[in-house]
Design a protein around this motif. Sequence first.
Motif, PDB file in Angstrom:
ATOM      1  N   ALA B 163       0.836  -1.205   0.000  1.00 17.90           N
ATOM      2  CA  ALA B 163       0.000   0.000   0.000  1.00 17.90           C
ATOM      3  C   ALA B 163       0.871   1.256   0.000  1.00 17.90           C
ATOM      4  O   ALA B 163       0.525   2.264  -0.623  1.00 17.90           O
ATOM      5  CB  ALA B 163      -0.927  -0.002   1.209  1.00 17.90           C
ATOM      6  N   TYR B 164       2.010   1.166   0.687  1.00 23.69           N
ATOM      7  CA  TYR B 164       2.934   2.297   0.674  1.00 23.69           C
ATOM      8  C   TYR B 164       3.361   2.606  -0.771  1.00 23.69           C
ATOM      9  O   TYR B 164       3.320   3.752  -1.218  1.00 23.69           O
ATOM     10  CB  TYR B 164       4.161   2.002   1.543  1.00 23.69           C
ATOM     11  N   GLN B 165       3.748   1.572  -1.508  1.00 25.07           N
ATOM     12  CA  GLN B 165       4.137   1.755  -2.915  1.00 25.07           C
ATOM     13  C   GLN B 165       3.018   2.401  -3.725  1.00 25.07           C
ATOM     14  O   GLN B 165       3.247   3.291  -4.547  1.00 25.07           O
ATOM     15  CB  GLN B 165       4.459   0.405  -3.565  1.00 25.07           C
ATOM     16  N   ALA B 166       1.785   1.912  -3.494  1.00 29.04           N
ATOM     17  CA  ALA B 166       0.642   2.410  -4.258  1.00 29.04           C
ATOM     18  C   ALA B 166       0.430   3.903  -4.004  1.00 29.04           C
ATOM     19  O   ALA B 166       0.314   4.698  -4.944  1.00 29.04           O
ATOM     20  CB  ALA B 166      -0.611   1.622  -3.881  1.00 29.04           C
ATOM     21  N   ILE B 167       0.402   4.282  -2.732  1.00 27.22           N
ATOM     22  CA  ILE B 167       0.120   5.680  -2.398  1.00 27.22           C
ATOM     23  C   ILE B 167       1.306   6.579  -2.757  1.00 27.22           C
ATOM     24  O   ILE B 167       1.138   7.694  -3.249  1.00 27.22           O
ATOM     25  CB  ILE B 167      -0.233   5.814  -0.897  1.00 27.22           C
ATOM     26  N   ARG B 168       2.530   6.051  -2.561  1.00 27.42           N
ATOM     27  CA  ARG B 168       3.726   6.807  -2.946  1.00 27.42           C
ATOM     28  C   ARG B 168       3.670   7.138  -4.446  1.00 27.42           C
ATOM     29  O   ARG B 168       3.991   8.247  -4.871  1.00 27.42           O
ATOM     30  CB  ARG B 168       4.964   5.953  -2.616  1.00 27.42           C
ATOM     31  N   TYR B 169       3.200   6.179  -5.237  1.00 29.47           N
ATOM     32  CA  TYR B 169       3.075   6.367  -6.685  1.00 29.47           C
ATOM     33  C   TYR B 169       2.054   7.462  -6.992  1.00 29.47           C
ATOM     34  O   TYR B 169       2.302   8.354  -7.819  1.00 29.47           O
ATOM     35  CB  TYR B 169       2.682   5.033  -7.323  1.00 29.47           C
ATOM     36  N   LEU B 170       0.914   7.447  -6.317  1.00 30.43           N
ATOM     37  CA  LEU B 170      -0.107   8.480  -6.534  1.00 30.43           C
ATOM     38  C   LEU B 170       0.427   9.854  -6.126  1.00 30.43           C
ATOM     39  O   LEU B 170       0.212  10.850  -6.829  1.00 30.43           O
ATOM     40  CB  LEU B 170      -1.385   8.154  -5.750  1.00 30.43           C
ATOM     41  N   ALA B 191      -6.277  -3.697   7.380  1.00 29.93           N
ATOM     42  CA  ALA B 191      -5.625  -2.885   8.410  1.00 29.93           C
ATOM     43  C   ALA B 191      -4.192  -2.550   7.979  1.00 29.93           C
ATOM     44  O   ALA B 191      -3.730  -1.417   8.111  1.00 29.93           O
ATOM     45  CB  ALA B 191      -5.641  -3.627   9.741  1.00 29.93           C
ATOM     46  N   ASP B 192      -3.484  -3.547   7.435  1.00 29.27           N
ATOM     47  CA  ASP B 192      -2.105  -3.313   7.000  1.00 29.27           C
ATOM     48  C   ASP B 192      -2.038  -2.310   5.852  1.00 29.27           C
ATOM     49  O   ASP B 192      -1.125  -1.478   5.781  1.00 29.27           O
ATOM     50  CB  ASP B 192      -1.466  -4.633   6.547  1.00 29.27           C
ATOM     51  N   ARG B 193      -2.992  -2.400   4.926  1.00 31.41           N
ATOM     52  CA  ARG B 193      -2.941  -1.491   3.776  1.00 31.41           C
ATOM     53  C   ARG B 193      -3.247  -0.057   4.197  1.00 31.41           C
ATOM     54  O   ARG B 193      -2.700   0.894   3.627  1.00 31.41           O
ATOM     55  CB  ARG B 193      -3.898  -1.989   2.680  1.00 31.41           C
ATOM     56  N   VAL B 194      -4.103   0.110   5.189  1.00 28.10           N
ATOM     57  CA  VAL B 194      -4.347   1.462   5.700  1.00 28.10           C
ATOM     58  C   VAL B 194      -3.067   2.000   6.334  1.00 28.10           C
ATOM     59  O   VAL B 194      -2.689   3.156   6.115  1.00 28.10           O
ATOM     60  CB  VAL B 194      -5.501   1.461   6.727  1.00 28.10           C
ATOM     61  N   GLU B 195      -2.380   1.165   7.061  1.00 29.99           N
ATOM     62  CA  GLU B 195      -1.142   1.586   7.711  1.00 29.99           C
ATOM     63  C   GLU B 195      -0.097   1.997   6.664  1.00 29.99           C
ATOM     64  O   GLU B 195       0.580   3.025   6.810  1.00 29.99           O
ATOM     65  CB  GLU B 195      -0.607   0.450   8.605  1.00 29.99           C
ATOM     66  N   GLY B 196       0.029   1.222   5.608  1.00 30.01           N
ATOM     67  CA  GLY B 196       0.976   1.551   4.540  1.00 30.01           C
ATOM     68  C   GLY B 196       0.635   2.874   3.881  1.00 30.01           C
ATOM     69  O   GLY B 196       1.523   3.694   3.601  1.00 30.01           O
ATOM     70  N   ALA B 197      -0.661   3.092   3.645  1.00 29.51           N
ATOM     71  CA  ALA B 197      -1.103   4.347   3.031  1.00 29.51           C
ATOM     72  C   ALA B 197      -0.763   5.524   3.946  1.00 29.51           C
ATOM     73  O   ALA B 197      -0.228   6.547   3.503  1.00 29.51           O
ATOM     74  CB  ALA B 197      -2.609   4.294   2.767  1.00 29.51           C
ATOM     75  N   ARG B 198      -1.035   5.330   5.244  1.00 24.12           N
ATOM     76  CA  ARG B 198      -0.773   6.380   6.215  1.00 24.12           C
ATOM     77  C   ARG B 198       0.714   6.779   6.206  1.00 24.12           C
ATOM     78  O   ARG B 198       1.060   7.956   6.229  1.00 24.12           O
ATOM     79  CB  ARG B 198      -1.182   5.882   7.608  1.00 24.12           C
ATOM     80  N   ARG B 199       1.585   5.786   6.123  1.00 27.61           N
ATOM     81  CA  ARG B 199       3.028   6.086   6.128  1.00 27.61           C
ATOM     82  C   ARG B 199       3.450   6.918   4.921  1.00 27.61           C
ATOM     83  O   ARG B 199       4.216   7.866   5.035  1.00 27.61           O
ATOM     84  CB  ARG B 199       3.837   4.786   6.151  1.00 27.61           C
ATOM     85  N   ALA B 200       2.926   6.545   3.741  1.00 25.32           N
ATOM     86  CA  ALA B 200       3.288   7.302   2.540  1.00 25.32           C
ATOM     87  C   ALA B 200       2.747   8.723   2.633  1.00 25.32           C
ATOM     88  O   ALA B 200       3.448   9.699   2.332  1.00 25.32           O
ATOM     89  CB  ALA B 200       2.743   6.599   1.294  1.00 25.32           C
ATOM     90  N   LEU B 201       1.495   8.862   3.060  1.00 24.38           N
ATOM     91  CA  LEU B 201       0.874  10.187   3.149  1.00 24.38           C
ATOM     92  C   LEU B 201       1.618  11.083   4.144  1.00 24.38           C
ATOM     93  O   LEU B 201       1.786  12.283   3.903  1.00 24.38           O
ATOM     94  CB  LEU B 201      -0.597  10.050   3.565  1.00 24.38           C
ATOM     95  N   ALA B 202       2.091  10.461   5.231  1.00 28.14           N
ATOM     96  CA  ALA B 202       2.787  11.238   6.264  1.00 28.14           C
ATOM     97  C   ALA B 202       4.047  11.890   5.700  1.00 28.14           C
ATOM     98  O   ALA B 202       4.435  12.985   6.105  1.00 28.14           O
ATOM     99  CB  ALA B 202       3.126  10.343   7.453  1.00 28.14           C
ATOM    100  N   GLU B 203       4.679  11.209   4.731  1.00 29.48           N
ATOM    101  CA  GLU B 203       5.899  11.776   4.138  1.00 29.48           C
ATOM    102  C   GLU B 203       5.635  13.113   3.453  1.00 29.48           C
ATOM    103  O   GLU B 203       6.540  13.915   3.261  1.00 29.48           O
ATOM    104  CB  GLU B 203       6.503  10.788   3.132  1.00 29.48           C
ATOM    105  N   GLU B 204       4.381  13.324   3.017  1.00 26.18           N
ATOM    106  CA  GLU B 204       4.024  14.588   2.363  1.00 26.18           C
ATOM    107  C   GLU B 204       3.131  15.444   3.258  1.00 26.18           C
ATOM    108  O   GLU B 204       2.455  16.355   2.763  1.00 26.18           O
ATOM    109  CB  GLU B 204       3.320  14.301   1.030  1.00 26.18           C
ATOM    110  N   GLN B 205       3.069  15.078   4.523  1.00 22.99           N
ATOM    111  CA  GLN B 205       2.205  15.803   5.462  1.00 22.99           C
ATOM    112  C   GLN B 205       0.739  15.838   5.022  1.00 22.99           C
ATOM    113  O   GLN B 205       0.020  16.799   5.256  1.00 22.99           O
ATOM    114  CB  GLN B 205       2.702  17.241   5.696  1.00 22.99           C
TER     115      GLN B 205
END
Lengths: 336, 336
Positions: B163-170, B191-205
Amino acid sequence: MRQVTLHDVANAIGVSAQTVSRVINQRPDVADATRVRVWETIRQLGYKPNIMARGLVSRRSHVLGVITLTLNDYFRSEVMTGLEKDARARGYACHLSFAKEDADDLPELVDSMLARQVDAIALLMPKRFVYPEFHVDVPVVSIAHLLDHPRAINVDVDNIDGAYQAIRYLLDQGHRTIGHITGPMDWAPAADRVEGARRALAEEQVPLTLRNYVESKDWTLQSGYEAACQLLEQLPDLTAIFCHNDWMALGAYRALREMGRRIPTDVSVLGYDDLPICQFMEPPLSSVRQPGEGLGQLMAQLVITAIDHAEAYRQDMLVPAELMVRDSVIAPSLTV
Amino acid sequence: MRQVTLHDVANAIGVSAQTVSRVINQRPDVADATRVRVWETIRQLGYKPNIMARGLVSRRSHVLGVITLTLNDYFRSEVMTGLEKDARARGYACHLSFAKEDADDLPELVDSMLARQVDAIALLMPKRFVYPEFHVDVPVVSIAHLLDHPRAINVDVDNIDGAYQAIRYLLDQGHRTIGHITGPMDWAPAADRVEGARRALAEEQVPLTLRNYVESKDWTLQSGYEAACQLLEQLPDLTAIFCHNDWMALGAYRALREMGRRIPTDVSVLGYDDLPICQFMEPPLSSVRQPGEGLGQLMAQLVITAIDHAEAYRQDMLVPAELMVRDSVIAPSLTV
């Protein structure tokens, strides 16, 4: 410390040993509350039932051997679900082996299952294969592959009638130039569906010629796409396409879209399997529904009954398919 | 007539009894030609091997108990295929039981498998469940459900990274207002995919607020459709949607189509699973690929190795997911 026995469990709860045995063998004829209490007591007392050892005495393993192609197929997966569910309700566990598509490992898989003392064998092998000597002394239930064996039980969806319904429906809407995308003809369902189509077409004196169909090399989206491209080339004036499964129909949707042919205005499309995705296609795809889970339950029921009856005889049984009408078929436009 | 023994088979061919035994137990370390000759001779002489009886002596049944949700799911079916294939190559048969989705029959299924003397248990139960006491004395391998047990082997796809990869790509494409259609949150992968998304989003605030996501009630097309309708209402200015599986992405495709929003011009869409249908969607769907068959093989390999090693310890292992880029994501249009 003395080993805990089945009778200790029965005494602790005040039920008969037979009831405990029924619970362990997962027979359905025990009240839910009793079942829960028995398992709890088994755990509390640390009783370790050994169905295998008892199988050596009763000469029953209560195991059904299932040999199947991979379950990455909606219908087959539904059959497996129904089969296991019914088998378990009858106190049977399922042993699962995946066979190669050409079934050349089937003799080994069968022998290996027999070596593990399965009480019966279920085959989910819709592709035709040559099995020279099927000399097993346990009952065998087979889907799609007709076994010629005195104790064989052959079940299937009535694919001849399913395809008959599909083509009859297209004919009733007025279609006469119908293209067919068939599955590979060494698969029983494909051969049966061609036969059903032929019967419906014969009623209107419409011949099924070589120009009218393309045999796809497998059942995938990509094959359906390629077959549709070829079909549109060899039969450009077609007004409807009957596809032997929904995945290939989806491939045909893409081919038609690329050619600028509208569905259903220019070309009607009819599928087979009634996948959940049918309702979400644009337009929603009409399709022939197969009762997968019910068929699996029937397989378990018939073959387990046969285990208990030495006088079992060969049975051939078909369950009906059902046409699900959605929006992908209309009468052919007169101007085409 | 005296009963045919394993030694008769060995003598008839001139191989060792051990070789015959290896063939019957389907060990891979026998030449193909020998294997074929052994099975032929077994059939000719009418030898009936009984793996069950030998299991009582060796205290090994060479059976793996597999407890799974129904296999009518692409990824789970792939895992099962890999698991059975690898288990068989190691001389193990698979016992299959389907659990209810809420897993409240799991204790019974486990106990029943132990009663049938399985050597190990594999769990394909991605939904979180409460299992108060998992006191089994055989190794257990589990996917998606983290077992807290000294001999447990936990494997999974790295869904957080997927999920991190997916959101990082977007994010890299320029999207900032991203809608999420999640699976039910009591499923570990959701639950894991939400966590991965959250991590990527946090990098961009970029915060992940309640407005940004809809939790679907299951993983179906219909749920994806309904969730997308709701998401478009609560977050009308979204420029991209990340869906926790491809079926829901397909449902979102329909919702967007009905609202007159073009994919990807108006809204980018990203899925998960990399189903074969992704390439056939209009436009082809970008998705995160999970290595199902490889994961199943890994499960069998780890748990069978653990059977043979009493000193086995807890293992947690993740296999990587991979983003497959197609045509459903572009940079957000400036005029929206």
